[in-house]
Design a protein around this motif. Structure first.
Motif, PDB file in Angstrom:
ATOM      1  N   ASP A   1       0.776  -1.452  -0.057  1.00  0.00           N
ATOM      2  CA  ASP A   1       0.202   0.458  -0.084  1.00  0.00           C
ATOM      3  C   ASP A   1       0.744   1.488   0.047  1.00  0.00           C
ATOM      4  OD1 ASP A   1       0.698   0.835   2.652  1.00  0.00           O
ATOM      5  OD2 ASP A   1      -0.921  -1.372   3.272  1.00  0.00           O
ATOM      6  N   TRP A   2       0.518   2.545  -1.181  1.00  0.00           N
ATOM      7  CA  TRP A   2       1.276   3.629  -0.969  1.00  0.00           C
ATOM      8  C   TRP A   2      -0.120   5.172  -1.267  1.00  0.00           C
ATOM      9  CZ3 TRP A   2       2.390   6.398  -5.868  1.00  0.00           C
ATOM     10  CH2 TRP A   2       3.182   7.130  -5.791  1.00  0.00           C
TER      11      TRP A   2
ATOM     12  N   GLN B   1       0.517   8.656  -1.420  1.00  0.00           N
ATOM     13  CA  GLN B   1       1.592   9.842  -1.505  1.00  0.00           C
ATOM     14  C   GLN B   1       1.274  11.115  -0.279  1.00  0.00           C
ATOM     15  OE1 GLN B   1       1.463  11.217  -4.795  1.00  0.00           O
ATOM     16  NE2 GLN B   1       3.730  11.334  -5.355  1.00  0.00           N
TER      17      GLN B   1
ATOM     18  N   ASP C   1       4.967   7.960  -9.304  1.00  0.00           N
ATOM     19  CA  ASP C   1       4.062   7.176  -9.515  1.00  0.00           C
ATOM     20  C   ASP C   1       3.998   5.622  -8.097  1.00  0.00           C
ATOM     21  OD1 ASP C   1       3.313   7.568 -12.484  1.00  0.00           O
ATOM     22  OD2 ASP C   1       5.349   7.717 -11.960  1.00  0.00           O
ATOM     23  N   PHE C   2       3.366   4.930  -8.196  1.00  0.00           N
ATOM     24  CA  PHE C   2       3.403   4.175  -6.929  1.00  0.00           C
ATOM     25  C   PHE C   2       4.539   2.850  -7.995  1.00  0.00           C
ATOM     26  CE2 PHE C   2       2.439  -0.925  -6.614  1.00  0.00           C
ATOM     27  CZ  PHE C   2       2.353  -0.431  -5.696  1.00  0.00           C
TER      28      PHE C   2
ATOM     29  N   ASN D   1      -3.320  -4.528  -4.855  1.00  0.00           N
ATOM     30  CA  ASN D   1      -1.767  -3.495  -3.986  1.00  0.00           C
ATOM     31  C   ASN D   1      -2.971  -2.500  -3.829  1.00  0.00           C
ATOM     32  OD1 ASN D   1       0.399  -4.154  -4.406  1.00  0.00           O
ATOM     33  ND2 ASN D   1       0.250  -4.564  -6.670  1.00  0.00           N
TER      34      ASN D   1
ATOM     35  N   ILE E   1      -3.668   1.775  -4.013  1.00  0.00           N
ATOM     36  CA  ILE E   1      -2.517   2.703  -4.236  1.00  0.00           C
ATOM     37  C   ILE E   1      -3.505   4.055  -3.369  1.00  0.00           C
ATOM     38  CG2 ILE E   1      -1.687   4.485  -5.708  1.00  0.00           C
ATOM     39  CD1 ILE E   1      -1.203   1.256  -7.381  1.00  0.00           C
TER      40      ILE E   1
ATOM     41  N   ALA F   1      -2.579   9.747  -4.697  1.00  0.00           N
ATOM     42  CA  ALA F   1      -1.115  10.010  -5.582  1.00  0.00           C
ATOM     43  C   ALA F   1      -1.483  10.207  -6.757  1.00  0.00           C
ATOM     44  CB  ALA F   1      -0.985   8.670  -5.346  1.00  0.00           C
TER      45      ALA F   1
ATOM     46  N   GLY G   1      -1.100   5.741 -10.617  1.00  0.00           N
ATOM     47  CA  GLY G   1      -0.844   4.365 -10.371  1.00  0.00           C
ATOM     48  C   GLY G   1       0.759   3.540 -11.016  1.00  0.00           C
TER      49      GLY G   1
ATOM     50  N   ASN H   1      -6.236  -4.880  -7.256  1.00  0.00           N
ATOM     51  CA  ASN H   1      -5.297  -3.473  -7.132  1.00  0.00           C
ATOM     52  C   ASN H   1      -6.564  -2.574  -6.764  1.00  0.00           C
ATOM     53  OD1 ASN H   1      -2.334  -4.575  -6.566  1.00  0.00           O
ATOM     54  ND2 ASN H   1      -3.298  -4.511  -9.015  1.00  0.00           N
TER      55      ASN H   1
ATOM     56  N   PHE I   1      -7.228   1.577  -6.192  1.00  0.00           N
ATOM     57  CA  PHE I   1      -6.443   2.581  -7.147  1.00  0.00           C
ATOM     58  C   PHE I   1      -7.248   4.531  -6.714  1.00  0.00           C
ATOM     59  CE2 PHE I   1      -5.088  -0.030 -10.422  1.00  0.00           C
ATOM     60  CZ  PHE I   1      -3.811   0.269 -10.547  1.00  0.00           C
TER      61      PHE I   1
END
Length: 537
Positions: free
Chosen positions: A157-158, A160, A222-223, A238, A240, A243, A246, A270, A272
């Motif tokens: 996981d991200w 930003q 980006d991820f 994942n 994201i 951000a 992606g 995923n 987004f």
């Protein structure tokens, strides 16, 4: 038997240098200074080298506010040098760097304050990145090198932009499989309070230069970003959130070798959430991509496919909700579209977009063209006034859909105003779709769009259009889909459709799916290493 080792922030550099095949190195609790570099570490499928640390934090030591001015200045330098104003060229300034490594697993680590990059892979093969929790960073994971291939990125996981609802939505996704629709995106800095041009503006697109005082160039990343890598990349499960972009692939190889790169990509399951620009982006050249089972929540453009040449894309089973407008009220980059296409495009194989379910506030595609696009059996509803949109704003093929060539013009000259009408020439097909727009299909047919006879007008019988709740996009009434034969890269075909085959990403109570590509089914996984075994001091 594998070697199970422990390290701490005082010994980490020495222990990394001694990492060998079959060793599992656990980072004890604490904050680890960067950079951490692995060079020429080669495990094997049965004896990978493993790094993990559920209680460890890889600490880049910078907040976004610390890095912001530097990112703006370095972007201005690039612009002054005649290059696009960004800090992409600094991607190898990373907290964790792997160079010339094979069969390495990195899992269960947290990254904080790693600007510009958290992880950078350079000419690596058979790398697994699993359950990594990345906060901040321009680029979460970067990959470069002509021999970089077989990358598995899963369960990461991200977030930003930390001035957002990312943590709350992530918790809801992991616990309940949905976002918290009650949260107000007005509070999210990158999504709602930042002009698109402050992050990615340039002379060509926005007629503006870098403003060192006001821009936010540190978010322009980006991820996962790949520069001309061989391919064989799987990104799955994942999340994201908040951000700018992606997943993003480039391919600028020479004409004689370009088809050797950016091949065999799977992007599946995923999330987004509040992606300010593009969620999935392929640039230049790409081949044999599968994008399935993903959830797109308030993404400015879910797909950017600005490729010069491509083929064999399979986009299916995805769900999306685009309800909230991004950017400040005076930002003109606030409407977006489902697909961004190039002005010119060559196809070496088909691109299938089928059995997806969307709630939109904008067009399917505003302009230009895309050869061998087969858009079949999708279910598309519109938020309308709820999404601050009107039928005129959200015409499926762009605001200029009724324009006609003037004397001396041809049809292609109008493609800057609307999606192309040259469907027979370009092998474009829209059929079997259920689209709840008052111009679809009859008025669009009258305007020259050769929509198939099995297309359905709305309404779309979704259970509920509530933002980010996957089961809400199940249908309350079955709407029949059309069966078709799907071409595969090796010349074979796969039949799509069966008894009770319906439009959309759900088939009754089950997600729609088809056979996955062979390279995915035969993927070589690194053997578990070190778990449950006694550790050496």
């Amino acid at each position: 038997m594998s070697r199970c080792l422990h390290t701490n922030p005082d010994r980490i550099y020495e222990d990394l240098r001694s990492l060998c095949p079959g060793a599992a190195l656990t980072l004890d609790g604490g904050r680890y200074a960067t950079p951490l570099v692995l060079s020429s570490v080669s495990g094997s499928q049965q004896q990978p080298a493993v790094i993990r640390g559920p209680d460890a934090v890889i600490d880049g030591g910078r907040s976004y506010d610390d890095y912001r001015d530097n990112a703006n200045r370095l972007s201005a330098v690039q612009e002054a040098n005649g290059r696009f104003p960004g800090i992409y060229y600094l991607a190898d300034d990373a907290a964790v760097v792997l160079r010339n490594c094979q069969w390495v697993v990195i899992e269960d680590l947290t990254f904080e304050g790693c600007w510009p990059t958290a992880i950078y892979l350079d000419n690596c093969q058979h790398i697994t990145l699993r359950r990594l929790h990345i906060r901040g960073s321009t680029i979460a994971i970067g990959a470069a090198g002509a021999y970089t291939r077989h990358l598995l990125i899963e369960g990461c996981d991200w977030i930003q932009d930390l001035q957002s609802h990312g943590e709350a939505d992530l918790a809801a996704i992991r616990k309940a499989g949905m976002v918290d629709a009650a949260l107000d995106p007005e509070d999210c800095r990158l999504w709602r309070k930042t002009d698109w041009g402050q992050v990615h503006g340039n002379i060509e697109d926005t007629a503006s230069r870098v403003n060192v005082e006001k821009d936010e160039r540190g978010f322009d990343g980006d991820f996962f970003r790949a520069w001309t890598i061989a391919g064989y990349v799987v990104l799955r499960d994942n999340a994201i959130l908040d951000a700018f972009n992606g997943i993003h692939f480039f391919n600028d190889a020479s004409d004689s070798t370009v088809e050797d790169f950016c091949r065999n990509i799977v992007i599946e399951n995923n999330w987004f959430v509040r992606i300010r620009d593009n969620a999935v982006e392929a640039e230049d050249y790409a081949w044999n991509w599968t994008v399935s089972g993903n959830r797109f929540v308030d993404c400015y453009m879910p797909f950017s496919l600005e490729m010069r040449r491509s083929g064999y894309f399979y986009i299916y089973g995805n769900l999306g909700w685009n309800q909230h407008r991004p950017g400040p009220d005076d930002d003109d980059r606030n409407f977006g579209q489902l697909f961004k296409f190039p002005k010119k495009h060559e196809a070496v194989g088909p691109h299938y977009v089928f059995n997806n379910s969307w709630m939109l506030r904008g067009p399917i595609s505003k302009r230009y063209r895309f050869r061998q696009l087969h858009h079949l059996n999708n279910a598309i509803g519109y938020y309308g006034a709820t999404g601050l949109s009107t039928p005129e704003d959200s015409v499926p093929f762009g605001a200029g859909w009724q324009s006609v060539p003037k004397e001396g013009q041809d049809e292609a000259s109008l493609e800057g105003k609307h999606f192309t009408r040259l469907w027979q020439e370009l092998d474009i097909r829209f059929d079997g779709d259920l689209i709840d727009h008052k111009y679809f299909p009859n008025l669009l047919r009258e305007a020259g769009y050769a929509i198939g006879v099995d297309a359905h007008p709305g309404p779309v019988p979704f259970h509920s259009p509530v933002l980010g709740q996957p089961e809400g996009l199940k249908l309350t009434t079955k709407v029949p889909a059309i069966a078709f034969l799907m071409q595969l890269p090796d010349g074979r075909t796969q039949a799509v459709g069966c008894a009770d085959y319906t439009v959309g990403a759900w088939q009754g109570e089950d997600p729609f799916t088809v056979d996955r590509p062979m390279f995915y089914e035969y993927w070589l996984y690194a053997a578990p290493c070190g778990k449950g075994e006694a550790a050496e001091s």
